[in-house]
Structure formats: C-alpha cells, structure tokens
Design a protein around this motif. Structure first.
Motif, PDB file in Angstrom:
ATOM      1  N   ALA A 589      12.688 120.029 -15.686  1.00 49.73           N
ATOM      2  CA  ALA A 589      11.840 120.065 -14.405  1.00 49.73           C
ATOM      3  C   ALA A 589      11.014 121.124 -14.216  1.00 49.73           C
ATOM      4  N   PHE A 590      11.228 122.167 -15.038  1.00 48.74           N
ATOM      5  CA  PHE A 590      10.184 123.125 -14.925  1.00 48.74           C
ATOM      6  C   PHE A 590       8.751 122.731 -15.636  1.00 48.74           C
ATOM      7  N   LEU A 591       9.225 122.304 -17.093  1.00 47.69           N
ATOM      8  CA  LEU A 591       7.848 121.821 -17.965  1.00 47.69           C
ATOM      9  C   LEU A 591       7.203 120.652 -17.023  1.00 47.69           C
ATOM     10  N   LEU A 592       8.113 119.825 -16.283  1.00 47.90           N
ATOM     11  CA  LEU A 592       7.371 118.913 -15.634  1.00 47.90           C
ATOM     12  C   LEU A 592       6.320 119.297 -14.696  1.00 47.90           C
ATOM     13  N   GLY A 593       6.882 120.391 -13.921  1.00 46.53           N
ATOM     14  CA  GLY A 593       6.126 121.033 -13.021  1.00 46.53           C
ATOM     15  C   GLY A 593       4.924 121.681 -13.683  1.00 46.53           C
ATOM     16  N   ALA A 594       5.200 122.283 -14.738  1.00 44.41           N
ATOM     17  CA  ALA A 594       3.906 123.146 -15.472  1.00 44.41           C
ATOM     18  C   ALA A 594       3.020 122.024 -15.930  1.00 44.41           C
ATOM     19  N   LEU A 595       3.278 120.996 -16.372  1.00 47.63           N
ATOM     20  CA  LEU A 595       2.282 119.889 -16.585  1.00 47.63           C
ATOM     21  C   LEU A 595       1.636 119.476 -15.460  1.00 47.63           C
ATOM     22  N   ASP A 615      -0.753 117.157  -5.583  1.00 46.59           N
ATOM     23  CA  ASP A 615      -0.497 116.491  -4.153  1.00 46.59           C
ATOM     24  C   ASP A 615       0.558 115.187  -4.197  1.00 46.59           C
ATOM     25  N   GLN A 616       0.127 114.267  -5.359  1.00 47.23           N
ATOM     26  CA  GLN A 616       0.746 113.267  -5.562  1.00 47.23           C
ATOM     27  C   GLN A 616       1.889 113.213  -5.753  1.00 47.23           C
ATOM     28  N   TYR A 617       2.477 114.170  -6.148  1.00 42.65           N
ATOM     29  CA  TYR A 617       4.029 114.407  -6.492  1.00 42.65           C
ATOM     30  C   TYR A 617       4.398 115.661  -5.970  1.00 42.65           C
ATOM     31  N   PRO A 618       4.741 115.670  -4.499  1.00 45.15           N
ATOM     32  CA  PRO A 618       5.208 117.022  -3.933  1.00 45.15           C
ATOM     33  C   PRO A 618       6.322 117.347  -4.092  1.00 45.15           C
ATOM     34  N   LYS A 629      10.289 108.645 -14.130  1.00 47.06           N
ATOM     35  CA  LYS A 629       8.672 108.080 -13.871  1.00 47.06           C
ATOM     36  C   LYS A 629       7.729 108.983 -13.519  1.00 47.06           C
ATOM     37  N   VAL A 630       8.010 110.010 -12.948  1.00 46.18           N
ATOM     38  CA  VAL A 630       6.739 111.084 -12.700  1.00 46.18           C
ATOM     39  C   VAL A 630       6.495 111.583 -14.011  1.00 46.18           C
ATOM     40  N   THR A 631       7.365 111.817 -14.802  1.00 47.36           N
ATOM     41  CA  THR A 631       7.119 112.361 -16.367  1.00 47.36           C
ATOM     42  C   THR A 631       6.180 111.288 -17.174  1.00 47.36           C
ATOM     43  N   GLN A 632       6.636 110.252 -17.205  1.00 43.67           N
ATOM     44  CA  GLN A 632       5.875 109.293 -17.795  1.00 43.67           C
ATOM     45  C   GLN A 632       4.530 108.981 -17.299  1.00 43.67           C
ATOM     46  N   GLU A 633       4.345 109.015 -16.054  1.00 42.11           N
ATOM     47  CA  GLU A 633       2.933 109.006 -15.502  1.00 42.11           C
ATOM     48  C   GLU A 633       2.100 109.989 -15.729  1.00 42.11           C
ATOM     49  N   THR A 634       2.735 111.443 -15.862  1.00 43.05           N
ATOM     50  CA  THR A 634       1.893 112.715 -15.950  1.00 43.05           C
ATOM     51  C   THR A 634       1.630 112.591 -17.249  1.00 43.05           C
ATOM     52  N   ILE A 635       2.381 112.328 -18.143  1.00 42.82           N
ATOM     53  CA  ILE A 635       1.928 112.405 -19.704  1.00 42.82           C
ATOM     54  C   ILE A 635       0.969 111.455 -19.752  1.00 42.82           C
ATOM     55  N   ALA A 636       1.057 110.263 -19.287  1.00 51.32           N
ATOM     56  CA  ALA A 636       0.027 109.153 -19.668  1.00 51.32           C
ATOM     57  C   ALA A 636      -1.329 109.489 -19.017  1.00 51.32           C
ATOM     58  N   ASP A 662       4.658 118.311 -25.522  1.00 56.22           N
ATOM     59  CA  ASP A 662       5.989 117.983 -26.784  1.00 56.22           C
ATOM     60  C   ASP A 662       7.326 118.738 -26.242  1.00 56.22           C
ATOM     61  N   ARG A 663       7.285 119.727 -25.575  1.00 53.08           N
ATOM     62  CA  ARG A 663       8.630 120.168 -25.158  1.00 53.08           C
ATOM     63  C   ARG A 663       9.071 119.356 -24.042  1.00 53.08           C
ATOM     64  N   LEU A 664       8.451 118.855 -23.296  1.00 50.75           N
ATOM     65  CA  LEU A 664       8.630 117.671 -22.034  1.00 50.75           C
ATOM     66  C   LEU A 664       9.181 116.677 -22.707  1.00 50.75           C
ATOM     67  N   ARG A 665       8.887 116.009 -23.538  1.00 50.86           N
ATOM     68  CA  ARG A 665       9.534 114.586 -24.124  1.00 50.86           C
ATOM     69  C   ARG A 665      10.801 114.909 -24.862  1.00 50.86           C
ATOM     70  N   GLU A 666      11.093 116.224 -25.354  1.00 49.37           N
ATOM     71  CA  GLU A 666      12.256 116.678 -25.580  1.00 49.37           C
ATOM     72  C   GLU A 666      13.296 116.945 -24.726  1.00 49.37           C
TER      73      GLU A 666
END
Length: 716
Positions: A589-595, A615-618, A629-636, A662-666
């Motif tokens: 969750a932290f890494l997703l927020g960081a990205l 703003d899109q992912y409050p 889903k948020v992770t996939q869209e953010t990496i994309a 790279d860390r987020l994928r793991e």
C-alpha cells in the motif's frame, strides 16, 4: 497561606511528622487527605478543629475597612448582658490575618441558612438592616440551632451557649441600633461574630478561644456530611479508608473532584444512599480534611477539550517532613502563580529544585461534566510520571529535526522521505512542544476533525491525552482510525489545496514518537499490527552519508537508496521472513502511494495537469478489492510517461520510477490483493504515507547544481 519559607519555619520535623499520614499514598482519598493536611497547616494551623475552618471563604475581606462586626456579651454575672467597656456592645473593626484563627469562621455554602460557626459571613454589600439582623442571629438563631444545642448539652461549658440565647429583647434592640450606628447608614461586606466574657475579672474571648463554640461548629458541619442527597443519616462505625482506624464514618461527604457523590453511579453502583458509608467509609475528621484539599486540587487542574484534567503531584513512598515541605512548595507555587502554564509544564520547570524526580508521581484523570451533576471520568491512575509527556515532546522534536526520515545533512542533494515545514507546528522543532502535549493540542492537530474543541464523552482526543500523561499505551487501531478520518475529510475540504501531505507527515511523526522504545506508548492486541508499535531505527542526519557519498560508493540512484533505507528502518514496512504477512501488504500500500504521489507530482509540474493520479485515487477510495486495479492503472500510466519522454529525447535507462515499480510488482501484483488480510484503516494510512513520500521524492533544488547532477533534474 504561609509561604514555603514560613511553612518550614513554623513546623519542625517532629511537629510535621505528627500531622502527616503514616502510610504511603495508595488512593485518591489518601492524596486528597495529604493535600488537605498541608493546606490546613498552612492556613489555620494544627489541632483538632483546624480542618473545620474555612479561611479562604472570607479571604478577600482581610485588611479591608469595616470587615468585622463583633457583638460583645458579658455572661460572668447572674444575667447575660452586653459589654459596657470602652469598645461597647458592638465593635466595628478590621478583619486581619491575625484574627483568622480567633474568629474561627466555618462557612456553610448554602443560599439560605447560617454558617456552621457562630461567626457568619454576610453577602456582598449588605445593607445595615440586614447586617443588624445577622448580628442578632448569632444569639437567637445559631445559639438555638438543634445541632448546636446537642453539642452544648454534651459539653461541660455548654452553659456558655445557653446564656447567649438568654439575652433580653432590649439587649437585642441595642445590638441592632449599635450595628446601624457604627455603619453610619452605609452598606458593608463583613463577617459577624461574638466575643464573650465568662469571668468577672477576665477578658472578652474570641470564638476560637472557647472550646464549646468550636465543638458546636464541628458537630454542625459534620451533620451535613451524613444528609447530602436527601439521606437521613448516612453514617456508621467502620474502618476509615484513610487512617485505617476504627471510627464513625460518613458516606455522603463533599469531594474536591465531585467523586463519590450520590449521582456518581460508576463510583457507587447500586447505591443505597443511607448505606453509602459501607461502600466508601471515611471518618468524619478525614472527610473534612479531604474537603480542605480543594484549593490545592484546583491549582493543579486545567481545562482542555471542555474537560477538567487533574494532574496532582505527590511523592512515592511514606510521607516524611522533608518531602512534605517540597510538596507544599509545589502546591503553594501552583496556587499562587498566575500564568498560562499547565501543572505538567510547571513541574518540569521546577524539577531540579525539588525532590528526586524518580520519587515524583502524579494522580491523573480527566472529568467530563454533564447535566444533573453527572460526570464521566477518563483514565484514572495514580502512577503518572512527568517522564512521559516531557519525553514525548523531546522525542518528537528530535525526530523532525534530526532523524533521517524528516531531515537531511546540510548540502545534501536529495529531499528527506517526509516533508517538513517551519509553519507546521508538528513538522518543526518547537520549544513549546510540552505545552501542546499536556493540553491535548498535540492530538487536536491530527485526529479527526470535529465542530469544536469540546470533547464528547467518548472522544479519543481526551483519552489519548490522559494515556500520554499517565504512561498508558494508546491503541494503534484508534490512531489509524482517527488519522484516516482526518485525512479523508481534508482531501475533500475546499479549504485545503491539494493532498494534505503535511498533515500525513505530522501524523507519521506522532506515530514514530509514540513508538519510542523509552516510552512504548503504542499498543495493539493484533499481532499483524504489532510492527507499527516498534520504534523506527532512523539514523541521526549528523552521522548519515550524503547522497553524493552514496553515489560515489555504489553508483546507484539516490531515490533508490533512500527508499530502501526508509523501508528497512520503518518496522511497519520492513521485510521480515518471521514477521506477519500483513507487513508485506502494508508495504505494498505504501509503495502504491509512493508511485501515485511521484507520478501525480510529475503530472502537475511537467504536464501541467489540474487533475492528477493523487486526485483520481483519493485515500478513501482505496480498498483491498480495488488496490490491484489502481496499481495496474498507475503502472500503466508510468509506462506511458516513460515512452513519451523517450520519444522527446529525454532518455534514461529503465522505466520511470523503476525503483518503486519493481518493488510494487513484487508486493501487490503477486500475491493477489484479493487474499489480503490488512484492515482498511491500516491500508489507507500507509497508502497516504506513500503519497506523501512520493510527492516529496525529488532532488533538493536549492542544493542541486545542474552541472554536477544533470540526470537528477532531467528525470524529475
């Protein structure tokens, strides 16, 4: 009230030891009794009747003109008569400090009725007619009161009281005329008392010199202790909970903190008012001494969030004369000093001048008043120590000023993981931090927003304050719930511009400070959240290598090294094969927020977009079911910007923000978040922390020279 120096001179060790309790303070009643003893010794002295006097009731009359009206009666002959010496039957004089014990006033705080003592306090600016009536009532009402007469009947000098009531009507008229004449038709605020001559060749004596007057005063005051709350006689023989001696005990006595009253059902469950002395037996004399603690108790009390916080100092172990003198100095200073300091701050300022801090303890509670004289009591404890609030203040300052999570070495080229701001109280060193901690302002700035500063009966802010003052750990679940609720409310508040990163950084600073190993002010019953309660291991910036030094040694990217270091030094995020699986989920969750924070900042500053991923992912939209889903869209989106920049000629190896991706994928894409167990508040707070990290993850533009570090500016 005696000064500390005068108190020391007034009582030698032997005299003081005789007055002190012979056992350690083990309850609130013990503490109140000790306060009452010290107050009595400092105002009315020792002795059997001293606790029954109320010198403060008329304290504002001392050394004021026309403040004492004395009716003088000679009962040395066969018939009582008024004095006929040079002072006359009515003497108007000045009430002085030297007359406090002689006048022996005992106030009865009721709208109607006479005071317990023969001395009576009139209302402010009473007219001569009313004062004349009060003067006569010393003889016609007090001397004939039922309880007074019972005391007189049982006393060898009871005849003195009887003779007062035998004055003729002519004498009473003389008293009335004398009062009016002496006042010259002017109103006055005064005490009214009597002087009595019992021997033909003797002097006129004050009430404090006549034992039967004092005993009648005592019995009258005691009679009120057994009839409060409509009780007929709440008294009985039992062991006094203060002195531990068999005695006549009372059950409905007054209390400086309004505890143990008839309507306090949490103190008296299933109360039978007549039998209250069985539930809470306190002897008559001890009850009165406890009532005298009020001045010192109030001096060590302050208000915050609409509640009264009691922070009452005492010393650990059995009272000794020297410790009692030190405690009296603390209490005297609190009662006589008019400043804005809380008792917590005052104790800290005086810590080196008084007894060993290791022996200093505090009774702590917070009381929320309600209608109908009902009160909620928060977190009552006798084991509070100054160590907890002062150490929390010190630790928080140290974190935001020197810890690698919030600070960098001067001249470093990259920002710290968390932002700081001199205008944000919790993100800058603050000399007044102890004030913020002790008033609860420390939590008001980060807990869920409310309409006003007044606390509700179950308000977490007041409970957190009491926990810190008393050294009781705060539940991590409560903190995360309050933090996330506050973040979510500010994300949608038009008053705030953008994501509340300074708020999140402030909350994280609190979380780290509370987890300090010397304090251990965080707790949880959930083993999955236990790592959050562990103290972070952030280095002091004075001992850290700079970004330039890191690059020189391993050739890596500063952002990669900073992220790895932050994760490893934050127990809630650090990989640990023996730790709970939720730690990996929290890290995800932290890494997703960081990205999201990193790419959101890129969108705002490089793409000039008004609506970004932040703003899109409050925070309030993030759930276990949605995070994949948020992770996939953010990496994309990250890959899109990577390709776009390469087309524009801003080429660099790998993917944009690859050290996060790279860390987020793991952590998120494998294993599947659908199987995660992390709580929603836990998930959302560390996502918010990640956003704050990502938004602050860039070169320090004030220190970076473009010729030295062109790749850093080019990437960001």
């Amino acid at each position: 009230m005696l000064s500390p120096e005068a108190f020391r001179d007034a009582y030698d060790d032997e005299e003081l030891a005789e007055e002190l309790p012979d056992s350690p303070t083990g309850s609130l009643r013990d503490l109140q009794y000790l306060y009452g003893k010290l107050y009595t010794l400092a105002t009315t002295g020792g002795g059997e009747y001293a606790p029954y006097l109320t010198p403060d009731a008329a304290g504002d009359l001392i050394d004021t003109d026309d403040s004492l009206i004395v009716v003088r009666v000679d009962i040395s002959g066969p018939e009582p008569r008024l004095a006929d010496d040079h002072l006359g039957p009515v003497w108007l004089t000045r009430y002085t400090e030297g007359l406090v014990q002689q006048v022996s006033h005992c106030k009865y705080p009721a709208a109607r009725g006479i005071d317990h003592s023969v001395t009576h306090q009139a209302g402010r600016n009473s007219d001569p007619e009313k004062l004349a009536r009060y003067a006569k009532e010393r003889l016609t009402k007090w001397a004939t009161d039922g309880v007074v007469r019972e005391a007189a009947d049982a006393h060898e000098d009871g005849w003195i009281v009887e003779r007062l009531a035998e004055l003729s009507e002519d004498a009473l008229e003389t008293i009335e005329e004398g009062v009016k004449k002496s006042l010259g038709g002017e109103s006055a605020t005064a005490l009214l008392t009597v002087q009595v001559k019992t021997e033909s060749d003797g002097e006129y004596r004050w009430p404090g010199e006549i034992d039967v007057f004092l005993e009648a005063m005592r019995r009258r005051k005691l009679s009120k202790l057994v009839t409060k709350n409509k009780a007929d006689d709440s008294s009985g023989d039992a062991t006094d909970l203060v002195t531990r001696e068999p005695s006549r005990t009372v059950g409905t006595s007054e209390d400086p903190q309004n505890y143990f009253l008839g309507k306090q059902l949490e103190k008296f469950p299933g109360l039978d008012i007549e039998e209250a002395w069985r539930s809470h037996p306190i002897s008559e004399d001890a009850a009165v001494t406890v009532m005298n603690a009020g001045v010192f108790v109030e001096a060590c009390t302050y208000r915050t969030f609409g509640a009264k916080v009691y922070y009452l100092p005492y010393f650990f172990g059995r009272p000794t004369p020297e410790k009692a003198r030190d405690l009296y100095r603390v209490l005297h200073d609190a009662a006589s000093t008019d400043d804005d300091l809380t008792p917590v701050e005052r104790a800290y300022e005086n810590r080196e001048e008084l007894f060993d801090e290791d022996y200093l303890r505090f009774y702590i509670s917070a009381v929320m008043p309600h209608q109908m004289s009902r009160y909620d009591v928060f977190g009552e404890t006798l084991n509070g120590q100054l160590h907890y609030p002062k150490q929390l203040a010190f630790t928080h300052n140290r974190l935001v000023e020197n810890a690698s999570a919030f600070a960098t070495e001067e001249g470093d080229d990259w920002t710290a993981p968390m932002p700081t701001n001199e205008k944000w109280e919790l993100l800058a060193g603050d000399d007044n931090r102890l004030h913020a901690v002790s008033t609860g302002w420390y939590f008001y700035q980060t807990f869920a927003g409310r309409d006003d500063t007044d606390a509700d009966a179950d308000d977490p802010r007041i409970q957190a304050l009491v926990n810190v003052l008393s050294g009781e750990p705060i539940a991590v679940d409560v903190l995360l719930e309050e933090f996330v609720s506050r973040i979510s409310s500010e994300e949608t508040d038009d008053e705030y511009d953008g994501f509340p990163s300074f708020l999140v950084a402030s909350q994280f600073a609190q979380l780290c400070a509370l987890a300090d190993g010397d304090l251990e002010l965080l707790t949880t019953s959930d083993p999955e959240k236990e790592p959050i309660t562990y103290e972070p291991t952030y280095d002091d910036v004075d001992t850290m290598p700079t970004v330039t030094e890191i690059l020189a040694t391993d050739g890596g990217h500063p952002a990669d090294a900073k992220l790895e270091s932050f994760i490893q030094e934050t127990p809630a995020l650090a990989p640990n094969s023996d730790g709970p699986s939720v730690t990996a989920e929290r890290r995800g969750a932290f890494l997703l927020g960081a990205l999201v924070g990193d790419i959101g900042s890129y969108q705002e500053y490089s793409e000039d977009r008004s609506t970004t991923l932040v703003d899109q992912y409050p925070v309030k939209s993030i759930t276990r079911s949605r995070i994949k889903k948020v992770t996939q869209e953010t990496i994309a989106k990250t890959l899109t910007y990577t390709r776009q920049e390469k087309k524009e000629g801003r080429s660099y190896p790998g993917t944009k923000a690859d050290y996060i991706v790279d860390r987020l994928r793991e952590t998120i894409l494998d294993p599947d978040p659908d199987e995660w167990e992390i709580d929603t508040d836990d998930l959302r707070f560390y996502y918010a922390l990640g956003i704050t990290y990502g938004m602050n993850d860039h070169p320090d533009w004030d220190n970076v020279e473009s010729d030295d570090q062109p790749d850093l500016k080019e990437e960001h």
